[in-house]
Design an enzyme around this catalytic site. Structure first.
Site, short mmCIF file in Angstrom:
data_model
loop_
_atom_site.label_atom_id
_atom_site.label_comp_id
_atom_site.label_asym_id
_atom_site.label_seq_id
_atom_site.Cartn_x
_atom_site.Cartn_y
_atom_site.Cartn_z
N ASN A 11 0.95 -1.04 0.03
CA ASN A 11 0.20 0.16 -0.14
C ASN A 11 0.57 1.11 -0.03
O ASN A 11 1.79 1.41 0.48
CB ASN A 11 -0.95 0.10 1.35
CG ASN A 11 -1.89 -1.08 1.45
OD1 ASN A 11 -2.17 -1.87 2.31
ND2 ASN A 11 -2.67 -1.06 0.18
N GLY A 107 15.01 -0.68 6.30
CA GLY A 107 14.04 -0.05 5.44
C GLY A 107 13.61 1.51 6.23
O GLY A 107 13.80 1.53 7.21
N ASP A 109 10.92 2.90 6.14
CA ASP A 109 9.49 2.87 7.15
C ASP A 109 10.09 2.60 8.47
O ASP A 109 9.27 2.86 9.54
CB ASP A 109 8.49 1.90 6.66
CG ASP A 109 9.03 0.50 6.31
OD1 ASP A 109 10.28 0.22 6.14
OD2 ASP A 109 8.24 -0.40 6.07
#
Length: 260
Positions: A11, A107, A109
């Protein structure tokens, strides 16, 4: 206004902040073949619902773990808002030491989540992110990113059952009332739902044993609430942890980055 964009493998989540307030947030499917203009139509349409115009947004920040989509979103910001977005990556001022053998492997995120969690709680943390992969990140009492663990995501595991076992159907991801399923669908739902609760609690407890502290445990990601309701280790679900982290990083770097 600030546009924050988190581009994940499954997403794309974006939100708009007006000052410190998150006006709203939206979730799009990650699609590789969409053009810059197609993404612009989608984003502009969602913003229009909140009566927000693209030309009212004066800054942007992007976290991306899907390299092919980074350039299209940079072009989108430049073409439709006249903005050079801040990109989470090397050179960004995080305020958090990264104790990974190769910090560039972490990562974006995961770092954003760690920064947001520590900024909010100022204590040792375990952040569990239920995304395409299920990640566990440990932040020390001093606010240092110490590393973590990565497990297959819930939806990956569910799809693997359907694709690799000929007689198993594709099922809706819900938590059944009982662990012992009386039919194949319930049995699969039980195995995934309660199995991941045990996975999460097990890894969290192992991390706590290893670090010999009692860190606060935050869950985030689209499926966090499904696991939280039966978990004995998760203290809180923070739906907007990543978006808030991007907002925090923007504030820490806005004086060192030219957005226009």
């Amino acid at each position: 206004m600030l546009l924050v964009i988190d581009i994940g493998n499954t997403n794309i989540v974006f939100g708009v902040y007006k000052g410190d307030k998150l006006v709203n947030h939206w979730r799009l499917s990650t699609v590789f073949h969409k053009t810059v203009d197609e993404y612009a139509i989608l984003i502009n349409s969602l913003l229009y619902i909140e009566k927000i115009k693209l030309n009212e947004i004066d800054s942007a920040i992007i976290s991306c773990v899907v390299p092919p989509l980074l350039i299209p979103f940079e072009i989108f910001c430049a073409r439709y808002m006249g903005i050079k977005p801040l990109i989470i990556g090397p050179g960004i001022k995080t305020g958090m030491p990264i104790f990974y053998e190769n910090p560039q492997e972490v990562g974006a995120d995961r770092i954003v989540n760690a920064i947001a969690g520590y900024d909010k709680h100022k204590t040792s943390l375990i952040v569990v992110d239920f995304g395409t992969a299920t990640t566990f990140d440990y932040i020390t009492p001093k606010g240092e990113y110490a590393g973590g663990a990565i497990a297959p995501g819930i939806m990956i595991s569910l799809e693997a059952l359907f694709e690799r076992a000929a007689k198993l159907p594709r099922v809706e991801l819900i938590r059944p009332k009982n662990v012992i399923g009386k039919n194949t669908v319930n049995a699969m739902q039980s195995g995934i739902s309660y199995g991941y609760v045990s996975l999460v609690d097990g890894i969290v407890n192992k991390i706590k044993e290893e670090v010999r502290t009692n860190p606060y445990v935050i869950a985030t990601g689209g499926l966090a609430n499904l696991i939280y309701k039966n978990s004995g280790s998760i203290d809180e679900v923070d739906e907007f942890l990543t978006l808030d982290g991007l907002k925090i990083l923007y504030e820490r770097n806005k004086d060192f980055h030219k957005f226009k």
